[in-house]
Design an enzyme around this catalytic site. Structure first.
Site, mmCIF file in Angstrom:
data_model
loop_
_atom_site.group_PDB
_atom_site.id
_atom_site.type_symbol
_atom_site.label_atom_id
_atom_site.label_comp_id
_atom_site.label_asym_id
_atom_site.label_seq_id
_atom_site.Cartn_x
_atom_site.Cartn_y
_atom_site.Cartn_z
ATOM 1 N N GLU A 294 0.222 9.967 -2.547
ATOM 2 C CA GLU A 294 -1.029 9.544 -1.902
ATOM 3 C C GLU A 294 -1.474 10.528 -0.822
ATOM 4 O O GLU A 294 -1.816 10.135 0.292
ATOM 5 C CB GLU A 294 -0.872 8.138 -1.305
ATOM 6 C CG GLU A 294 -0.577 7.093 -2.359
ATOM 7 C CD GLU A 294 -0.584 5.663 -1.823
ATOM 8 O OE1 GLU A 294 -0.268 5.462 -0.641
ATOM 9 O OE2 GLU A 294 -0.925 4.760 -2.616
ATOM 10 N N ASP A 373 2.081 -1.606 -7.261
ATOM 11 C CA ASP A 373 2.026 -1.656 -5.797
ATOM 12 C C ASP A 373 2.000 -3.093 -5.283
ATOM 13 O O ASP A 373 0.940 -3.586 -4.903
ATOM 14 C CB ASP A 373 0.768 -0.904 -5.331
ATOM 15 C CG ASP A 373 0.820 -0.553 -3.848
ATOM 16 O OD1 ASP A 373 1.893 -0.682 -3.257
ATOM 17 O OD2 ASP A 373 -0.223 -0.144 -3.307
ATOM 18 N N GLU A 401 0.271 -7.722 2.032
ATOM 19 C CA GLU A 401 -0.860 -6.809 1.847
ATOM 20 C C GLU A 401 -1.839 -7.262 0.767
ATOM 21 O O GLU A 401 -3.033 -7.372 1.010
ATOM 22 C CB GLU A 401 -0.324 -5.405 1.530
ATOM 23 C CG GLU A 401 -1.430 -4.422 1.230
ATOM 24 C CD GLU A 401 -0.915 -3.038 0.865
ATOM 25 O OE1 GLU A 401 0.293 -2.785 0.992
ATOM 26 O OE2 GLU A 401 -1.745 -2.208 0.452
HETATM 27 C C1 GCU Z 1 0.100 0.956 -0.531
HETATM 28 C C2 GCU Z 1 -0.557 0.687 0.780
HETATM 29 C C3 GCU Z 1 -0.596 1.894 1.655
HETATM 30 C C4 GCU Z 1 0.798 2.467 1.785
HETATM 31 C C5 GCU Z 1 1.379 2.709 0.411
HETATM 32 C C6 GCU Z 1 2.832 3.083 0.462
HETATM 33 O O1 GCU Z 1 -0.697 1.774 -1.319
HETATM 34 O O2 GCU Z 1 -1.844 0.227 0.555
HETATM 35 O O3 GCU Z 1 -1.103 1.517 2.893
HETATM 36 O O4 GCU Z 1 0.776 3.632 2.509
HETATM 37 O O5 GCU Z 1 1.321 1.546 -0.356
HETATM 38 O O6 GCU Z 1 3.639 2.213 0.157
HETATM 39 O O7 GCU Z 1 3.174 4.199 0.784
#
Ligand code: GCU
Length: 831
Positions: A294, A373, A401
């Site tokens: 990400e 997720d 979340e």
């Molecule tokens: C999810 C979450 C993010 C987090 C990511 C992770 O996508 O929305 O906020 O950083 O997981 O677990 O690294």
């Protein structure tokens, strides 16, 4: 004056603000026989005030004082005293020659059968665990004779906190950080100490204090000094701290021109930093790293493998005995949905399986429970079956979340258990996921558990009293995943709310029904939580799943829905499981209904094993889920006289809100798929609301219609807003309904950016008033949408045909007093 002050102080002491969690130690009735049976002294086998054994003695003394109002003295060297509690390590215990079983790391013996109570740990931590377990018995009024040894399921039992250096918390719903503010560690670590205590009481032995999306400034000397202070606070409770690292730190913080993990200057930079941290925190648990994920930097930037990247950090930790938790959450977030075989769910196995056996022995690959997720339902991550020469840990989320952000009651252990108990059939043998993470399946030395918790400064820790059952249960399951979800819950209820049977029954019933209900109204048949994945992750927005690179696709179109993840015709994901499981999911006839859309793309008219079509299941499940959520309010209200006002009110507010928001969810999802498929609901509920009056159909002055986006998050796709940010709006209608009592529900939007004031009248009588400033903790929205959509209800209001119902909205800031509809609901009707 003094008397008033004392009364005030007593009231404060008794305030049930949730800060003690399950360690309230409320008084338990204790008759003379019970008092006589209580120990008369505590023998603590360690005088060092920062040792867990010493802390255990203190906890026992305070706990017994509070539960039984009995002062029990502590001494340090009189192990033979009859009727005493002895707490210490087995090594320090030389008071008796009786046989003590072999214990594993952190294990303990709890024995109340002799003339002393023995609370003996394999190590100091184990002794503290025994003390908390004994206190938990006492606090539940359980003075029975027990003798047993208890060992940990796995050595790693951690929590992760996604706290940022500025004090904000990613995916935290309970206020700012208890650790950080303004770029550094806070001075006052009182709350951190209280948190350490809560964690120790559920046998958690590690905490990673900063966000996985890590900021390299954590490595500034002043922050390393701060980490030393945090570690000092956690150490007496047997909880080791760990830190998340930013993989690009050598370049971005250290001033090198590279962070290539194979560059010698990078290697020695990490060694040096690691030495500096261990100088301050000699018992640091280790590092947690989110790399090449990400947008986070990682070894892939330099075409190095994930193992090469992990190993550099792992080797830096080895001289200090530290462990590297390396996250498996690595995937391409720019996938192309037009490619039928593209699949984010494949990523973890694709990346990590080829590296099996290449990680250093002190690396643990940290794997989210499912391949996407933290969704409301996912199959177990197949990576658990694919790494047999690598240590693994499971990653759960206590912070909700995608599961209602603590504004919806969702008791999570039943969800976690679907994964923990899932039999991967490795080598055609029983191999539940829980055995992979303990190291049993592949005979690995290390492994375990972590959960993203994200407590904040809110007195309840998670923002909601009831959400704390999830944290409690997480610790209990990490110690013993065979423990029953309901049994754990009931211990928590007794510790948190007392032992009244009605309280026990109702909270059990609500909690156990909560995850199925949430799944019913947010995402069915393995279709993930249909929330807004590109904005708040909170309210409904099914369209947001598709047409972007994130890969949480549903592939919904006019004919059908679901991801074809078969080997035969789809993305091949099903083939990542061992053969028996792969076959199970490959074939739609053997795929369970609750995952059918995860594995198969089908028409809406496809008939499930249940006999229903997919679309009718959607409709029915959403209506039934919302009804269940409404029943929570009644159940809670039946406890009005049995729960202190403070917690009663707080929980009620949340449950009422949840009931209203479950209707928002229900209608949004039902309308969305009704619109897409054009297939009517067999029972004609969808799109048919006889009790509603659309705001846009009322007589408006100072208000104007507004087309809401996404359309399905407004009844009839339309709401009303004031004509300007300073114009008061009025919406009125003359009622033609049978006279009687109704529950008046009003759906409005509570936007970030203002606190509008609404007042509702029946003719000239004011029925009620509310403001748009609910601060329940979920991520707010600046739009009229499924996140901001909220319902307020006035119960049992008498109306007569011909009455004029009038709502006056005063905008505030950028919130134009938005209204969606009103519903006059006869008793018992949920709509
Ligand atoms: C999810 C979450 C993010 C987090 C990511 C992770 O996508 O929305 O906020 O950083 O997981 O677990 O690294």
């Amino acid at each position: 004056m003094l008397r008033i002050l004392l009364l005030y102080l007593c009231a404060l002491a008794a305030a049930e603000n949730g800060s003690q969690g399950w360690l309230r130690y409320a008084p338990v009735p204790c008759d003379k026989a019970c008092q006589d049976a209580l120990p008369s002294s505590i023998v603590t086998l360690d005088r060092n005030e920062t040792s867990p054994v010493y802390v255990a003695g203190q906890e026992l003394q305070q706990g017994i004082q509070r539960i039984f109002n009995k002062t029990v003295p502590i001494n340090y060297d009189n192990c033979a005293a009859p009727s005493s509690i002895i707490v210490g390590t087995l090594r320090d215990y030389n008071c008796s020659t009786q046989d003590i079983p072999e214990l594993g790391e952190d294990g303990f013996v709890l024995n109340t059968t002799g003339d002393t109570v023995q609370l003996l740990g394999h190590n100091q931590r184990g002794a503290l665990y025994a003390a908390f377990e004994y206190l938990s018995m006492l606090a539940q009024g359980n003075l029975s004779q027990v003798a047993y040894a208890s060992d940990a399921h796995a050595p790693i039992r951690q929590v992760n906190e996604w706290d940022n250096m500025d004090g904000s918390i990613e995916r935290g719903y309970a206020g700012p950080s208890i650790f950080f503010a303004n770029g550094t560690v806070v001075d006052d670590l009182t709350r951190a100490r209280e948190y350490a205590r809560l964690l120790a009481s559920i046998k958690i032995n590690g905490i990673v204090v900063n966000n996985v999306n890590a900021n390299a400034t954590l490595l500034e000397p002043r922050n390393l000094d701060g980490l030393r202070r945090i570690a000092d606070v956690f150490r007496p409770y047997g909880v080791q701290i760990g830190v998340s690292l930013n993989f690009a730190s050598p370049r971005d913080f250290g001033g090198l021109d590279t962070f290539d993990p194979l560059d010698p200057s990078v290697v020695s930079w990490w060694e040096n930093v690691t030495d500096q941290i261990y100088q301050r925190v000699p018992d640091l648990a280790g590092y947690l790293v989110k790399a090449s994920s990400e947008g986070q930097p990682g070894p892939l930037t330099y075409n190095r493998t994930l193992a090469e990247g992990a190993n550099v950090l792992a080797r830096a930790l080895q001289p200090h005995g530290g462990i590297l938790m390396f996250r498996a959450f690595v995937y391409d977030n720019n996938l192309n949905e037009s490619k039928w075989k593209a699949d984010r769910a494949n990523a973890a196995v694709d990346y990590f399986k080829p590296l099996d056996g290449e990680f250093e022995e002190n690396v643990i690959v940290q794997i989210k429970y499912g391949p996407i997720d933290f969704q409301v339902r996912e199959p177990a991550s197949p990576l658990f079956a694919n790494l047999n020469r690598t240590n693994v840990a499971i990653e759960l989320q206590v912070t909700q979340e995608y599961l209602g952000q603590q504004c919806h009651l969702v008791y999570l252990p039943p969800l976690w258990k679907t994964v923990l108990n899932f039999d991967l059939r490795v080598d055609r043998k029983a191999s539940p996921v829980r055995d992979a993470i303990s190291g049993k399946t592949f005979n690995r030395p290390l492994g375990g558990w972590t959960a993203v918790v994200n407590v904040g400064t809110n007195s309840t820790w998670l923002g909601s009293h009831l959400a704390m059952s999830n944290l409690y249960a997480y610790g209990r399951l990490a110690w013993d995943p065979m423990a029953d979800s309901e049994d754990i819950l009931q211990d928590w209820i007794r510790l948190t709310f007392g032992s009244d049977n009605q309280v026990l029954d109702k909270i059990t019933e609500m909690s156990m029904a909560s995850w199925p209900a949430y799944e019913n109204y947010t995402g069915n048949l393995g279709e993930q939580t249909l929330t807004d994945i590109i904005y708040t992750h909170y309210g409904p927005n099914p369209a947001s799943q598709d047409n972007n690179g994130w890969g949480q696709w549903t592939r919904a179109d006019a004919q059908g829905i679901g991801m074809d993840r078969t080997v035969g015709n789809g993305t091949g994901y099903a083939g990542q499981y061992p053969e028996e499981v792969a076959q199970l999911y490959e074939d739609i006839d053997t795929t369970p209904d609750d995952l059918v859309l995860w594995f198969h793309h089908v028409n809406y008219t496809h008939r499930l094993h249940s006999g229903k079509t997919v679309i009718q299941h959607f409709y029915d499940a959403h209506y039934s889920g919302a009804e269940t959520a409404h029943s929570f309010v009644d159940m809670w209200e039946s406890l009005r006289d049995k729960i202190d006002q403070e917690r009663y009110d707080d929980v009620l507010t949340r449950l009422v809100y949840q009931a209203g928001h479950s209707i928002v969810w229900r209608d949004a999802i039902a309308n969305f798929y009704h619109n897409l498929s054009d297939i009517p609901d067999e029972t004609q509920r969808v799109g048919n609301h006889p009790w509603r009056i659309e705001a846009e159909s009322m007589a408006l002055s100072g208000y104007k219609p507004y087309a809401v986006y996404p359309f399905e998050t407004a009844s009839n796709a339309t709401a009303i807003i004031t004509t300007s940010n300073s114009t008061t709006g009025t919406a009125s209608t003359t009622l033609s309904i049978p006279s009687g009592a109704y529950n008046l529900a009003i759906n409005y939007y509570d936007l970030y950016g203002g606190s509008s004031l609404w007042t509702v009248y029946r003719n000239d009588d004011q029925i009620g008033q509310w403001t748009g400033d609910t601060k329940l903790g979920h991520i707010p929205s600046i739009y009229l949408d499924g996140h901001s959509a909220t319902r307020v209800t006035f119960r049992d209001v008498e109306f007569r045909s011909g009455d004029v119902l009038r709502i006056v909205g005063e905008p505030d800031g950028t919130e134009p007093a938005p209204l969606d509809y009103v519903a006059l609901l006869p008793g018992g009707v949920v709509d």
